[in-house]
Design a protein around this motif. Structure first.
Motif, PDB file in Angstrom:
ATOM      1  N   LYS A  21       0.847  -1.186   0.000  1.00 36.56           N
ATOM      2  CA  LYS A  21       0.000   0.000   0.000  1.00 36.56           C
ATOM      3  C   LYS A  21       0.887   1.242   0.000  1.00 36.56           C
ATOM      4  N   THR A  22       0.284   2.389  -0.235  1.00 29.57           N
ATOM      5  CA  THR A  22       1.051   3.626  -0.321  1.00 29.57           C
ATOM      6  C   THR A  22       1.329   4.195   1.069  1.00 29.57           C
ATOM      7  N   LYS A  23       2.284   5.116   1.119  1.00 29.82           N
ATOM      8  CA  LYS A  23       2.650   5.734   2.395  1.00 29.82           C
ATOM      9  C   LYS A  23       1.476   6.480   3.020  1.00 29.82           C
ATOM     10  N   CYS A  24       0.660   7.112   2.190  1.00 29.79           N
ATOM     11  CA  CYS A  24      -0.442   7.896   2.739  1.00 29.79           C
ATOM     12  C   CYS A  24      -1.551   7.029   3.327  1.00 29.79           C
ATOM     13  N   MET A  25      -1.468   5.703   3.127  1.00 29.69           N
ATOM     14  CA  MET A  25      -2.441   4.786   3.727  1.00 29.69           C
ATOM     15  C   MET A  25      -1.996   4.294   5.100  1.00 29.69           C
ATOM     16  N   VAL A  26      -0.789   4.702   5.512  1.00 33.82           N
ATOM     17  CA  VAL A  26      -0.316   4.375   6.855  1.00 33.82           C
ATOM     18  C   VAL A  26      -1.215   5.068   7.873  1.00 33.82           C
ATOM     19  N   GLU A  27      -1.522   4.372   8.970  1.00 30.85           N
ATOM     20  CA  GLU A  27      -2.481   4.888   9.938  1.00 30.85           C
ATOM     21  C   GLU A  27      -1.817   5.510  11.162  1.00 30.85           C
ATOM     22  N   VAL A  28      -2.429   6.564  11.652  1.00 32.65           N
ATOM     23  CA  VAL A  28      -2.108   7.170  12.945  1.00 32.65           C
ATOM     24  C   VAL A  28      -3.407   7.208  13.737  1.00 32.65           C
ATOM     25  N   GLY A  29      -3.426   6.533  14.867  1.00 33.02           N
ATOM     26  CA  GLY A  29      -4.650   6.486  15.661  1.00 33.02           C
ATOM     27  C   GLY A  29      -5.795   5.791  14.955  1.00 33.02           C
ATOM     28  N   GLY A  30      -5.469   4.808  14.105  1.00 36.27           N
ATOM     29  CA  GLY A  30      -6.497   4.033  13.429  1.00 36.27           C
ATOM     30  C   GLY A  30      -7.080   4.689  12.192  1.00 36.27           C
ATOM     31  N   VAL A  31      -6.529   5.835  11.768  1.00 36.36           N
ATOM     32  CA  VAL A  31      -7.019   6.533  10.580  1.00 36.36           C
ATOM     33  C   VAL A  31      -5.842   6.801   9.650  1.00 36.36           C
ATOM     34  N   SER A  32      -5.996   6.478   8.372  1.00 37.02           N
ATOM     35  CA  SER A  32      -4.900   6.704   7.429  1.00 37.02           C
ATOM     36  C   SER A  32      -4.646   8.197   7.262  1.00 37.02           C
ATOM     37  N   LEU A  33      -3.429   8.537   6.861  1.00 35.07           N
ATOM     38  CA  LEU A  33      -3.060   9.942   6.687  1.00 35.07           C
ATOM     39  C   LEU A  33      -3.943  10.624   5.658  1.00 35.07           C
ATOM     40  N   ILE A 103     -10.525  24.370 -15.244  1.00 36.30           N
ATOM     41  CA  ILE A 103     -11.037  25.682 -14.833  1.00 36.30           C
ATOM     42  C   ILE A 103     -11.429  26.467 -16.080  1.00 36.30           C
ATOM     43  N   HIS A 104     -12.707  26.741 -16.194  1.00 34.30           N
ATOM     44  CA  HIS A 104     -13.215  27.434 -17.378  1.00 34.30           C
ATOM     45  C   HIS A 104     -13.740  28.822 -17.056  1.00 34.30           C
ATOM     46  N   SER A 105     -13.807  29.133 -15.753  1.00 36.04           N
ATOM     47  CA  SER A 105     -14.294  30.440 -15.341  1.00 36.04           C
ATOM     48  C   SER A 105     -13.219  31.500 -15.536  1.00 36.04           C
ATOM     49  N   LEU A 106     -13.652  32.721 -15.828  1.00 33.88           N
ATOM     50  CA  LEU A 106     -12.714  33.831 -15.945  1.00 33.88           C
ATOM     51  C   LEU A 106     -12.305  34.349 -14.568  1.00 33.88           C
ATOM     52  N   ASP A 107     -13.068  33.977 -13.540  1.00 30.45           N
ATOM     53  CA  ASP A 107     -12.749  34.404 -12.177  1.00 30.45           C
ATOM     54  C   ASP A 107     -11.575  33.600 -11.631  1.00 30.45           C
ATOM     55  N   ASP A 108     -10.778  34.248 -10.785  1.00 33.27           N
ATOM     56  CA  ASP A 108      -9.665  33.565 -10.151  1.00 33.27           C
ATOM     57  C   ASP A 108     -10.198  32.550  -9.143  1.00 33.27           C
ATOM     58  N   GLU A 109      -9.731  31.328  -9.217  1.00 33.22           N
ATOM     59  CA  GLU A 109     -10.094  30.303  -8.246  1.00 33.22           C
ATOM     60  C   GLU A 109      -8.897  29.988  -7.376  1.00 33.22           C
ATOM     61  N   MET A 110      -9.168  29.581  -6.139  1.00 32.08           N
ATOM     62  CA  MET A 110      -8.099  29.226  -5.219  1.00 32.08           C
ATOM     63  C   MET A 110      -7.868  27.717  -5.253  1.00 32.08           C
ATOM     64  N   ILE A 111      -6.606  27.335  -5.102  1.00 29.36           N
ATOM     65  CA  ILE A 111      -6.196  25.931  -5.155  1.00 29.36           C
ATOM     66  C   ILE A 111      -5.334  25.637  -3.933  1.00 29.36           C
ATOM     67  N   ALA A 112      -5.682  24.604  -3.194  1.00 30.78           N
ATOM     68  CA  ALA A 112      -4.890  24.176  -2.043  1.00 30.78           C
ATOM     69  C   ALA A 112      -4.052  22.967  -2.429  1.00 30.78           C
ATOM     70  N   LEU A 113      -2.786  22.956  -2.004  1.00 23.33           N
ATOM     71  CA  LEU A 113      -1.852  21.866  -2.315  1.00 23.33           C
ATOM     72  C   LEU A 113      -1.341  21.245  -1.025  1.00 23.33           C
ATOM     73  N   PHE A 114      -1.422  19.922  -0.932  1.00 28.60           N
ATOM     74  CA  PHE A 114      -0.959  19.196   0.240  1.00 28.60           C
ATOM     75  C   PHE A 114      -0.127  17.989  -0.194  1.00 28.60           C
ATOM     76  N   GLU A 115       0.916  17.704   0.571  1.00 27.76           N
ATOM     77  CA  GLU A 115       1.625  16.434   0.454  1.00 27.76           C
ATOM     78  C   GLU A 115       0.880  15.405   1.307  1.00 27.76           C
ATOM     79  N   SER A 116       0.817  14.176   0.850  1.00 28.76           N
ATOM     80  CA  SER A 116      -0.031  13.183   1.514  1.00 28.76           C
ATOM     81  C   SER A 116       0.629  12.508   2.708  1.00 28.76           C
ATOM     82  N   ASP A 117       1.913  12.790   2.955  1.00 27.52           N
ATOM     83  CA  ASP A 117       2.577  12.172   4.109  1.00 27.52           C
ATOM     84  C   ASP A 117       2.582  13.088   5.319  1.00 27.52           C
TER      85      ASP A 117
END
Length: 255
Positions: A21-33, A103-117
């Motif tokens: 399985k992938t690293k982000c599927m490792v669990e902390v407190g019974g819940v994967s990252l 993204i097809h809108s002319l309005d600026d949209e916000m994008i959040a970026l996260f690493e999964s580990d």
């Protein structure tokens, strides 16, 4: 707001947990990252649009896992088949390109970026997702940058990031100018176009083994101001690369 989660890597230093399985599927407190992070994003009303997830190692396993955990989801999986011969700059380039194509809108949209580990407290995720600057980076609010590996940031007196610096080059600058990068960002779709250009140029110059932080240095500061958002003293966060990290974060987040 859209979200990107980079989850294409294997996590070789956690090999006993990531053989099937992938690293982000490792669990902390019974819940994967990754499950913890996605639930935090859903709990934040600003994340109401697609979540783009870059997958590579054990892609089908991760996709099946997430589809089971989140039936009727709004995930868009981006397959990074070159995950074992490239670095996160290519993964981000490929995933961010998919986001911008949607993204097809002319309005600026916000994008959040996260690493999964990463594992983050709810408050950290909420504050980052509320950022409104064209580019915001989450930084460790401490002058202790002894954390293993990665990049640090050099700030000016306006709390803007001047440079992303490899830890091996820290000796070239004054120690009090450093803040640890946590690999979480929020940026506008307009800024994303400059990020795409910087990634493409950075990989041409530095190769496909480059980290995206290196490439971010090619974004002109006069065009995109890079704002810092500091983790507060009482807020918890951690990056899990090793068994020691996993044990430490299990203790910290179960308190």
């Amino acid at each position: 707001m859209k979200a990107i989660i980079l989850a294409a890597g294997r996590g070789s230093r956690l090999e006993q947990h990531t053989e099937y399985k992938t690293k982000c599927m490792v669990e902390v407190g019974g819940v994967s990252l990754i499950e913890r992070l996605i639930r935090q994003l859903y709990a934040n009303s600003m994340i109401s649009e697609d979540i783009y997830i870059a997958v590579g190692y054990q892609a089908e396993t991760l996709e099946a896992f997430l589809n089971e955990k989140f039936p009727g989801n709004n995930f868009k999986f981006v397959y990074v088949r070159e995950w074992n011969t490239t670095n996160n700059s290519w993964t981000l380039y490929k995933t961010l390109s998919s986001v911008l194509n949607g993204i097809h809108s002319l309005d600026d949209e916000m994008i959040a970026l996260f690493e999964s580990d990463l594992i983050l407290s709810d408050a950290v995720v909420s504050r980052l997702c509320a950022a409104t600057h064209s580019f915001t980076a989450l930084l460790n609010d401490s002058d202790d940058v002894s954390l293993d590996g990665g990049y640090v940031n050099k700030l000016n007196d306006k709390e803007l990031i001047n440079q992303f610096v490899k830890k091996s080059n820290m000796h070239l600058y004054k120690p009090d100018s450093y803040w640890k990068t946590i690999n979480c960002y929020v940026f506008s779709s307009s800024a994303a176009n400059y990020i795409i250009q910087s990634l493409k140029y950075g990989m041409n110059v530095l190769g496909y083994g480059a980290y995206y932080e290196e490439c971010f240095n090619f974004i002109p500061n006069v065009l995109v101001s890079k704002h810092a958002l500091h983790v507060l003293k009482h807020e918890k966060w951690g990056e899990i690369d090793t068994e020691e990290d996993l044990n430490e974060m299990t203790t910290k987040f179960n308190q």
